[in-house]
Scaffold this active site. Structure first.
Site, PDB file in Angstrom:
ATOM      1  N   HIS A 276       0.831  -1.219   0.000  1.00  0.00           N
ATOM      2  CA  HIS A 276       0.000   0.000   0.000  1.00  0.00           C
ATOM      3  C   HIS A 276       0.865   1.268   0.000  1.00  0.00           C
ATOM      4  O   HIS A 276       2.012   1.217  -0.411  1.00  0.00           O
ATOM      5  CB  HIS A 276      -0.973  -0.037   1.173  1.00  0.00           C
ATOM      6  CG  HIS A 276      -1.755  -1.315   1.241  1.00  0.00           C
ATOM      7  ND1 HIS A 276      -2.793  -1.591   0.396  1.00  0.00           N
ATOM      8  CD2 HIS A 276      -1.620  -2.417   2.031  1.00  0.00           C
ATOM      9  CE1 HIS A 276      -3.288  -2.791   0.669  1.00  0.00           C
ATOM     10  NE2 HIS A 276      -2.584  -3.321   1.653  1.00  0.00           N
TER      11      HIS A 276
ATOM     12  N   HIS B  37       2.823  -6.912   4.562  1.00  0.00           N
ATOM     13  CA  HIS B  37       1.445  -6.453   4.747  1.00  0.00           C
ATOM     14  C   HIS B  37       0.970  -6.781   6.157  1.00  0.00           C
ATOM     15  O   HIS B  37       1.621  -7.530   6.887  1.00  0.00           O
ATOM     16  CB  HIS B  37       0.510  -7.162   3.758  1.00  0.00           C
ATOM     17  CG  HIS B  37       0.588  -6.640   2.366  1.00  0.00           C
ATOM     18  ND1 HIS B  37      -0.375  -5.854   1.802  1.00  0.00           N
ATOM     19  CD2 HIS B  37       1.561  -6.790   1.420  1.00  0.00           C
ATOM     20  CE1 HIS B  37      -0.026  -5.547   0.564  1.00  0.00           C
ATOM     21  NE2 HIS B  37       1.144  -6.096   0.299  1.00  0.00           N
TER      22      HIS B  37
ATOM     23  N   GLU C 243       1.375 -11.596   5.518  1.00  0.00           N
ATOM     24  CA  GLU C 243       0.305 -10.951   6.283  1.00  0.00           C
ATOM     25  C   GLU C 243       0.685 -11.152   7.748  1.00  0.00           C
ATOM     26  O   GLU C 243       0.476 -12.201   8.338  1.00  0.00           O
ATOM     27  CB  GLU C 243      -1.057 -11.570   5.960  1.00  0.00           C
ATOM     28  CG  GLU C 243      -1.594 -11.204   4.573  1.00  0.00           C
ATOM     29  CD  GLU C 243      -2.148  -9.771   4.465  1.00  0.00           C
ATOM     30  OE1 GLU C 243      -1.872  -8.927   5.347  1.00  0.00           O
ATOM     31  OE2 GLU C 243      -2.872  -9.501   3.487  1.00  0.00           O
TER      32      GLU C 243
ATOM     33  N   GLU D 258      -2.418   0.468   7.989  1.00  0.00           N
ATOM     34  CA  GLU D 258      -1.529  -0.638   7.607  1.00  0.00           C
ATOM     35  C   GLU D 258      -0.289  -0.136   6.879  1.00  0.00           C
ATOM     36  O   GLU D 258       0.815  -0.635   7.085  1.00  0.00           O
ATOM     37  CB  GLU D 258      -2.296  -1.622   6.710  1.00  0.00           C
ATOM     38  CG  GLU D 258      -1.461  -2.822   6.283  1.00  0.00           C
ATOM     39  CD  GLU D 258      -2.059  -3.568   5.093  1.00  0.00           C
ATOM     40  OE1 GLU D 258      -3.243  -3.353   4.784  1.00  0.00           O
ATOM     41  OE2 GLU D 258      -1.320  -4.351   4.481  1.00  0.00           O
TER      42      GLU D 258
END
Lengths: 488, 179
Positions: free
Chosen positions: A318, A387, A448, A333
């Site tokens: 992101h 992430h 993740e 995040e």
């Protein structure tokens, strides 16, 4: 005409036999003697047989491949042996003797494919299939070159010193047959190498007597090799080798990229002295032949940064207008991803074998395809996307995603380290179709790290000391992977 | 919410599940005032996440579109339903559907994604699958064009690409390949 029509029909029929094959996700890659070959005509897997393009392989190792238009036969010859293939036939004629192929050859878009095993057996290539990278490696065992047939080894020494005595190989590093070290200076030696010494800085001096006629130096990997035909080592040097029962002498340097110099009486036809500079990277050098001494000068012994062995791309997920998921603790995040990515980058920078790169180093939006493109253009060895997750508040834990088979081992290694770093529940290594792990061309994973929608996970992930630990474990995982499996 | 109301043409959006109650409550209230004729109830399918995010579950609810073209919006809105007590979670409950409109055979869905609507990688993947399946239950929908605040975006939540549009055939093939 009828013949061609029949052939076309035959080819078309063959293609129709393998409809599933054209949908195969990833064709295996093909390497010959370490170089990728067969672009545009990748190997195919047909009915469990790996079929490879014959022409590109055969021609690369000195065979001629002839197809007479209007026939369904291909002749492959190196002047010594002749292989005749008939399209669609399950056997080939090798020097007039019928040999089974295992699977019929076929032609697609002008490329003739034959079973891999046949290529190995009939063209004398070693075949290695790596299921993880889906690559076929062909290697042509190189015969000892007639002019430089042998590495010197005192008689009776064949079995000893196998370790540490890898020999000064031929160009592709293969160990060669022993040549007897002469007791006296051979008659065909016009020059005599008296010593090999390093000045402690950048220069290697090779004093000699007589006339020295060194060949142009050449690189073998990161080894610099100089052969000096019509030359011999001095009687003292040869006596020294004989006394140590060694086939080669060496001068340990161990300064920056310069590891050592090795030398030997390499051949007796003609008498040849070989000097090898073992370097960690190819360095700029110059050779000057002066009266009484040959000099090899290096511009610098520093290991160039781009010559570090591995390129690792760290992708902070992101960024910019894409904030990623919000955490229940009020953070985004993208902030977590960037913080950990920076820490990983810093730690990797300290490793002399790794050059790290980041797809973004600040709060900017980078497209998903662009991120993959950055790594692909660099020719990176690994790609790690960082992430954090979000779903329902009760979900907690670590997930590691991969897409291609060549990334599974990296996913498994990093997942283990992520579990250790976070202490969060193990939610498994999973396969998914995310852009950055699919579009990259090297082992790539998406981590993740935990669930920002979960109170405990979120608190943990935004704790500085935990971020440090995660970064350290990602780095440990990267190093573990590279040590175990190497780069791309 | 204001946005929805303003383009809602008199019908309220399907209400998000309250978490406490059971199934079957997802029918939108017939808030339509002064309808010329009584709407025919239509059963639509929608998709929710299976408790531990193992995959999607197909669910049905009955809607009463004020006009034939309104059924698409009501089906898309139904994606916000989820019986959490039964372990079914909406992947879209925090999203705002600004406009749902069928143009030819292309269904436009313009939406907003407030922070809390943004999911992790697998959540995004399931969310896209859920909305596409919901759209393609209608034979007349051949493609789905999702816009975020009126814009074409590369990715909905930053992990998967968002095709423009999602074409039925390609979507079905991709789903088949996943298995």
């Amino acid at each position: 005409m009828r013949r061609i029509a029949a052939l076309l029909f035959l080819l078309f029929g063959l293609l129709a036999l393998y409809p599933a094959e054209s949908h195969a996700a990833e064709p295996p890659a093909l390497y010959l003697n370490g170089d990728p070959i067969g672009q545009g005509s990748s190997p195919r897997v047909v009915n469990n047989f790996t079929m490879v393009p014959i022409r590109v392989i055969a021609e690369d190792i000195g065979y001629s491949v002839d197809w007479t238009p209007g026939t369904d036969k291909v002749r492959i010859s190196n002047g010594v042996s002749l292989i005749e293939l008939t399209f669609g036939k399950d056997a080939a004629l090798v020097d007039g003797v019928e040999r089974p192929l295992g699977a019929p050859s076929f032609v697609d878009r002008g490329v003739t494919y034959v079973p891999l095993r046949f290529v190995g057996e009939q063209l004398g290539l070693k075949v290695y299939w790596d299921p993880y990278s889906k690559s076929v490696f062909l290697h042509q065992p190189r015969p000892a070159e007639p002019e430089l047939p042998a590495a010197p080894e005192p008689p009776g020494e064949e079995e000893g010193e196998a370790e540490g005595d890898e020999g000064i190989g031929t160009e592709d590093g293969e160990v060669v047959q022993p040549v007897e070290v002469p007791r006296t200076v051979p008659a065909d030696a016009l020059g005599i190498v008296k010593d090999i010494r390093f000045d402690g800085r950048l220069s290697v001096e090779v004093p000699y007597e007589g006339v020295l006629t060194p060949n142009e130096p050449f690189w073998s990997g990161t080894k610099l090799v100089i052969d000096i035909p019509h030359a011999s080592l001095s009687p003292e040097m040869m006596a020294d080798l004989a006394a140590r029962k060694a086939s080669q002498g060496e001068v340990i340097i161990d300064i920056q990229a310069f590891e050592r110099i090795r030398y030997s009486y390499y051949s007796n036809n003609p008498s040849t002295v070989r000097i090898v500079f073992d370097l960690k990277s190819r360095l700029d050098y110059s050779v000057s032949l002066e009266e009484g001494a040959l000099y090899v000068d290096f511009a610098s012994l520093e290991l160039p940064p781009d010559a570090r062995k591995y390129k690792v791309v760290i992708d902070a997920g992101h960024g910019g207008e894409d904030p990623g998921a919000p955490s229940v603790t009020g953070h985004w995040e993208k902030t977590f991803n960037l913080a950990v990515a920076r820490k990983v980058y810093k730690l990797l920078e300290e490793d002399s074998e790794i050059t790290p790169y980041m797809t973004r180093s600040d709060d900017a939006y980078i497209g998903l395809y662009e991120r993959a493109g950055i790594a692909n253009e660099l020719g990176a060895d690994l790609f790690v996307s960082i992430h954090a997750n979000r779903f329902e508040s009760w979900v907690s834990g670590v997930e590691t995603y991969y897409n291609r088979a060549d990334s599974l081992r990296l996913a498994e290694v990093l997942h283990k380290h992520m579990l250790k770093a976070t202490g969060l529940p193990d939610r498994g290594v999973r396969k998914a179709n995310f852009v950055v792990i699919r579009e990259t061309t090297m082992p790539a994973v998406l981590l993740e790290s935990g669930y920002l929608s979960n109170q405990k996970d979120a608190k943990l992930l935004f704790t500085e000391s935990v971020q440090d630990r995660i970064a350290a474990e990602i780095v440990a995982g990267i190093k573990e992977y590279l040590t175990t499996y190497g780069g791309k | 919410m204001l946005l929805i109301a303003s383009c809602g043409r008199g019908t309220e959006p399907a209400q998000p599940a309250s978490g406490a109650s059971g199934t079957g409550d997802g029918t939108p209230e017939e808030g339509t005032i002064a309808k010329p004729e009584k709407p025919e109830p239509v059963t639509v399918k929608y998709y929710v996440a299976d408790g531990d995010r193992g995959g999607l579950i197909e669910r049905e609810t009955t809607v009463e579109p004020g006009s034939p073209e309104e059924v698409y919006r009501l089906a898309i809105e139904a994606l916000r339903l989820g019986d959490e007590a039964a372990g079914e979670y909406s992947l879209w409950k925090n999203a705002v559907f600004r406009r749902v409109e069928l143009v030819g055979d292309l269904l436009f869905v313009d939406l907003s994604l407030p922070g809390e609507a943004r999911l992790g990688s697998m959540g995004e993947s399931l969310a896209v699958e859920a909305i596409a399946r919901t759209a393609f239950q209608f034979d007349e929908v051949d493609a789905l064009e999702i816009l975020v605040d009126g814009e074409r975006v590369e990715s909905l939540m930053g992990h998967e690409e968002l095709p423009h549009p999602i074409v039925r055939g390609e979507f079905v093939t991709a789903q088949a390949l996943k298995q």
